[in-house]
Write an enzyme that holds these catalytic residues in place. Structure first.
Site, PDB file in Angstrom:
ATOM      1  N   ASN A 134       0.857  -1.188   0.000  1.00 38.91           N
ATOM      2  CA  ASN A 134       0.000   0.000   0.000  1.00 38.91           C
ATOM      3  C   ASN A 134       0.890   1.234   0.000  1.00 38.91           C
ATOM      4  O   ASN A 134       1.472   1.588   1.023  1.00 38.91           O
ATOM      5  CB  ASN A 134      -0.906  -0.035   1.247  1.00 38.91           C
ATOM      6  CG  ASN A 134      -1.799   1.190   1.334  1.00 38.91           C
ATOM      7  OD1 ASN A 134      -1.827   2.015   0.421  1.00 38.91           O
ATOM      8  ND2 ASN A 134      -2.527   1.315   2.436  1.00 38.91           N
ATOM      9  N   TRP A 135       0.979   1.857  -1.175  1.00 44.34           N
ATOM     10  CA  TRP A 135       1.871   3.027  -1.300  1.00 44.34           C
ATOM     11  C   TRP A 135       1.250   4.287  -0.698  1.00 44.34           C
ATOM     12  O   TRP A 135       1.907   5.327  -0.632  1.00 44.34           O
ATOM     13  CB  TRP A 135       2.208   3.282  -2.773  1.00 44.34           C
ATOM     14  CG  TRP A 135       3.021   2.197  -3.413  1.00 44.34           C
ATOM     15  CD1 TRP A 135       3.563   1.082  -2.790  1.00 44.34           C
ATOM     16  CD2 TRP A 135       3.413   2.094  -4.792  1.00 44.34           C
ATOM     17  NE1 TRP A 135       4.243   0.321  -3.709  1.00 44.34           N
ATOM     18  CE2 TRP A 135       4.168   0.916  -4.937  1.00 44.34           C
ATOM     19  CE3 TRP A 135       3.181   2.894  -5.912  1.00 44.34           C
ATOM     20  CZ2 TRP A 135       4.697   0.516  -6.168  1.00 44.34           C
ATOM     21  CZ3 TRP A 135       3.709   2.494  -7.143  1.00 44.34           C
ATOM     22  CH2 TRP A 135       4.462   1.316  -7.260  1.00 44.34           C
ATOM     23  N   LYS A 136      -0.022   4.218  -0.340  1.00 45.71           N
ATOM     24  CA  LYS A 136      -0.734   5.384   0.222  1.00 45.71           C
ATOM     25  C   LYS A 136      -0.528   6.599  -0.694  1.00 45.71           C
ATOM     26  O   LYS A 136      -0.447   6.450  -1.911  1.00 45.71           O
ATOM     27  CB  LYS A 136      -0.274   5.633   1.660  1.00 45.71           C
ATOM     28  CG  LYS A 136      -0.441   4.370   2.517  1.00 45.71           C
ATOM     29  CD  LYS A 136      -0.289   4.620   3.989  1.00 45.71           C
ATOM     30  CE  LYS A 136      -0.457   3.292   4.736  1.00 45.71           C
ATOM     31  NZ  LYS A 136      -0.341   3.423   6.182  1.00 45.71           N
ATOM     32  N   HIS A 143      -9.767   0.431   5.107  1.00 46.67           N
ATOM     33  CA  HIS A 143      -8.500   0.830   5.732  1.00 46.67           C
ATOM     34  C   HIS A 143      -8.783   1.854   6.836  1.00 46.67           C
ATOM     35  O   HIS A 143      -9.642   2.729   6.674  1.00 46.67           O
ATOM     36  CB  HIS A 143      -7.555   1.418   4.689  1.00 46.67           C
ATOM     37  CG  HIS A 143      -6.143   1.516   5.191  1.00 46.67           C
ATOM     38  ND1 HIS A 143      -5.760   2.494   6.076  1.00 46.67           N
ATOM     39  CD2 HIS A 143      -5.060   0.745   4.980  1.00 46.67           C
ATOM     40  CE1 HIS A 143      -4.469   2.312   6.364  1.00 46.67           C
ATOM     41  NE2 HIS A 143      -4.026   1.262   5.722  1.00 46.67           N
ATOM     42  N   GLU A 194      -7.304   4.417   7.714  1.00 43.80           N
ATOM     43  CA  GLU A 194      -7.153   5.820   7.323  1.00 43.80           C
ATOM     44  C   GLU A 194      -8.420   6.326   6.618  1.00 43.80           C
ATOM     45  O   GLU A 194      -8.769   7.498   6.739  1.00 43.80           O
ATOM     46  CB  GLU A 194      -5.894   5.984   6.451  1.00 43.80           C
ATOM     47  CG  GLU A 194      -4.637   5.837   7.306  1.00 43.80           C
ATOM     48  CD  GLU A 194      -3.409   5.354   6.566  1.00 43.80           C
ATOM     49  OE1 GLU A 194      -3.390   5.346   5.329  1.00 43.80           O
ATOM     50  OE2 GLU A 194      -2.434   4.953   7.260  1.00 43.80           O
ATOM     51  N   GLU A 206      -5.028  -4.893  10.655  1.00 47.42           N
ATOM     52  CA  GLU A 206      -4.130  -3.749  10.775  1.00 47.42           C
ATOM     53  C   GLU A 206      -4.460  -2.987  12.062  1.00 47.42           C
ATOM     54  O   GLU A 206      -5.322  -2.088  12.047  1.00 47.42           O
ATOM     55  CB  GLU A 206      -4.297  -2.822   9.570  1.00 47.42           C
ATOM     56  CG  GLU A 206      -3.898  -3.459   8.261  1.00 47.42           C
ATOM     57  CD  GLU A 206      -3.353  -2.429   7.274  1.00 47.42           C
ATOM     58  OE1 GLU A 206      -2.274  -2.671   6.751  1.00 47.42           O
ATOM     59  OE2 GLU A 206      -3.992  -1.386   7.072  1.00 47.42           O
ATOM     60  N   GLY A 224       2.246   2.938  10.851  1.00 48.90           N
ATOM     61  CA  GLY A 224       3.110   4.107  10.737  1.00 48.90           C
ATOM     62  C   GLY A 224       3.783   4.531  12.029  1.00 48.90           C
ATOM     63  O   GLY A 224       4.333   5.628  12.111  1.00 48.90           O
ATOM     64  N   SER A 227       3.486  -1.309  10.462  1.00 49.56           N
ATOM     65  CA  SER A 227       4.941  -1.259  10.706  1.00 49.56           C
ATOM     66  C   SER A 227       5.622  -2.593  10.423  1.00 49.56           C
ATOM     67  O   SER A 227       6.536  -2.993  11.158  1.00 49.56           O
ATOM     68  CB  SER A 227       5.228  -0.776  12.135  1.00 49.56           C
ATOM     69  OG  SER A 227       4.762   0.547  12.312  1.00 49.56           O
ATOM     70  N   GLY A 268       2.968  -0.978   4.308  1.00 47.94           N
ATOM     71  CA  GLY A 268       2.935   0.441   3.983  1.00 47.94           C
ATOM     72  C   GLY A 268       4.342   0.954   3.710  1.00 47.94           C
ATOM     73  O   GLY A 268       4.917   0.722   2.645  1.00 47.94           O
ATOM     74  N   GLY A 269       4.910   1.637   4.683  1.00 44.59           N
ATOM     75  CA  GLY A 269       6.206   2.297   4.518  1.00 44.59           C
ATOM     76  C   GLY A 269       7.283   1.426   3.885  1.00 44.59           C
ATOM     77  O   GLY A 269       8.004   1.875   2.980  1.00 44.59           O
TER      78      GLY A 269
HETATM   79  P1  13P Z   1       2.897   0.963   7.671  1.00 47.99           P
HETATM   80  O1  13P Z   1       3.539  -0.344   7.176  1.00 47.99           O
HETATM   81  O2  13P Z   1       3.564   2.169   7.093  1.00 47.99           O
HETATM   82  O3  13P Z   1       2.767   0.960   9.141  1.00 47.99           O
HETATM   83  O4  13P Z   1       1.421   0.974   7.063  1.00 47.99           O
HETATM   84  C1  13P Z   1       0.627  -0.146   7.186  1.00 47.99           C
HETATM   85  C2  13P Z   1      -0.610   0.055   6.402  1.00 47.99           C
HETATM   86  O5  13P Z   1      -1.441   0.874   6.748  1.00 47.99           O
HETATM   87  C3  13P Z   1      -0.798  -0.759   5.188  1.00 47.99           C
HETATM   88  O6  13P Z   1      -2.075  -0.629   4.671  1.00 47.99           O
END
Ligand code: 13P
Length: 252
Positions: free
Chosen positions: A8-10, A95, A97, A166, A172, A210, A231-232
């Site tokens: 997930n590149w957000k 998600h 977010e 998640e 994050g 994370s 994510g990151g």
């Molecule tokens: P991080 O890996 O940056 O914590 O993000 C996880 C995430 O929200 C994947 O959808």
């Protein structure tokens, strides 16, 4: 075998970076001859390009968001039908977010999931508790509600469904769930899926929050942790490839 990985590149990356990352991941999969299913979720403006770049790849392309329906007066939205039409195969739904910043709740998520699947898309449905909810001992209650309000009494195509755990407190923050915490929740989620009529033993339940290469092997070695939603660490080809390697090692 249950194994599944997603990136997930957000809201990250400029076009040239997205191009380089996609190419590096495609090459990595080719070099290792991996058949591991993996999906990249770029910002919407890159979807068409990734679909074209990955047409001969094991890697698939997914949208981070989509709106139920085909066309309509919904300024700023992209419909599930439009996504499917350009060759997108997956969509992320639920998600944290989207729940937190955009106010998305059960009834809308349910419509999104059903519409996405009716239009041929596969879905990753995300659930997770906040830190306050965990500390109050409400984790399992919260997760149960998140599952029921979207998945109960629906005609779900379970062969095109992945569940992502998640925990909001892990996203994050640099703090991931311990393997024990993840396993406990994943086993619970699988039992709930069975209760909701899903063929739970065949469904991938993946972890996100994370997730870094250093933690991946131990997490993926848990019997009910079937992969990751990253994510990151998915923004660097090398770390995403290491996470893929860890999943293959854990499941070999
Ligand atoms: P991080 O890996 O940056 O914590 O993000 C996880 C995430 O929200 C994947 O959808």
């Amino acid at each position: 075998m249950r194994q599944f990985l997603a990136a997930n590149w957000k809201m990250h990356l400029y076009p040239i970076e997205a191009l380089h990352l996609t190419t590096a991941l495609h090459k990595g999969w080719e070099r290792h001859g991996w058949t591991l299913p993996a999906v990249l979720f770029p910002p919407a403006i890159y979807l068409r390009e990734l679909v074209a770049l990955l047409s001969n790849s094991r890697l698939q392309v997914g949208a981070q968001n989509g709106y139920p329906g085909e066309f309509g007066a919904f300024t700023g939205e992209v419909s599930m039908a439009q996504l499917a039409h350009i060759g997108v195969k997956w969509v992320l739904i639920g998600h944290s977010e989207r729940r937190q910043h955009f106010g998305e709740t059960g009834p809308l998520l349910r419509r999104k999931l059903q519409d996405a699947q009716q239009r041929g898309l596969s879905v990753i449905y995300c659930v997770g508790e906040t830190l306050a909810q965990r500390e109050a001992g409400q984790t399992f209650d919260v997760l149960q509600v998140q599952l029921e309000e979207v998945l109960s009494d629906g005609a779900i195509a379970w062969d095109r469904f992945v569940l992502a755990y998640e925990p909001v407190w892990a996203i994050g923050t640099g703090v991931h769930a311990t393997p024990q915490q993840a396993q406990e929740v994943h086993a619970f989620l699988r039992a709930q899926l069975a209760r909701l009529g899903a063929p739970a033993e065949g469904i991938c339940v993946v972890y996100g929050g994370s997730l870094k290469p250093s933690a991946a092997l131990e997490l993926f070695s848990q019997p009910d942790v079937d992969g990751g939603l990253v994510g990151g660490a998915s923004l660097e080809a090398s770390s995403f490839l290491q996470i893929a390697q860890a999943l293959l090692q854990a499941r070999s």
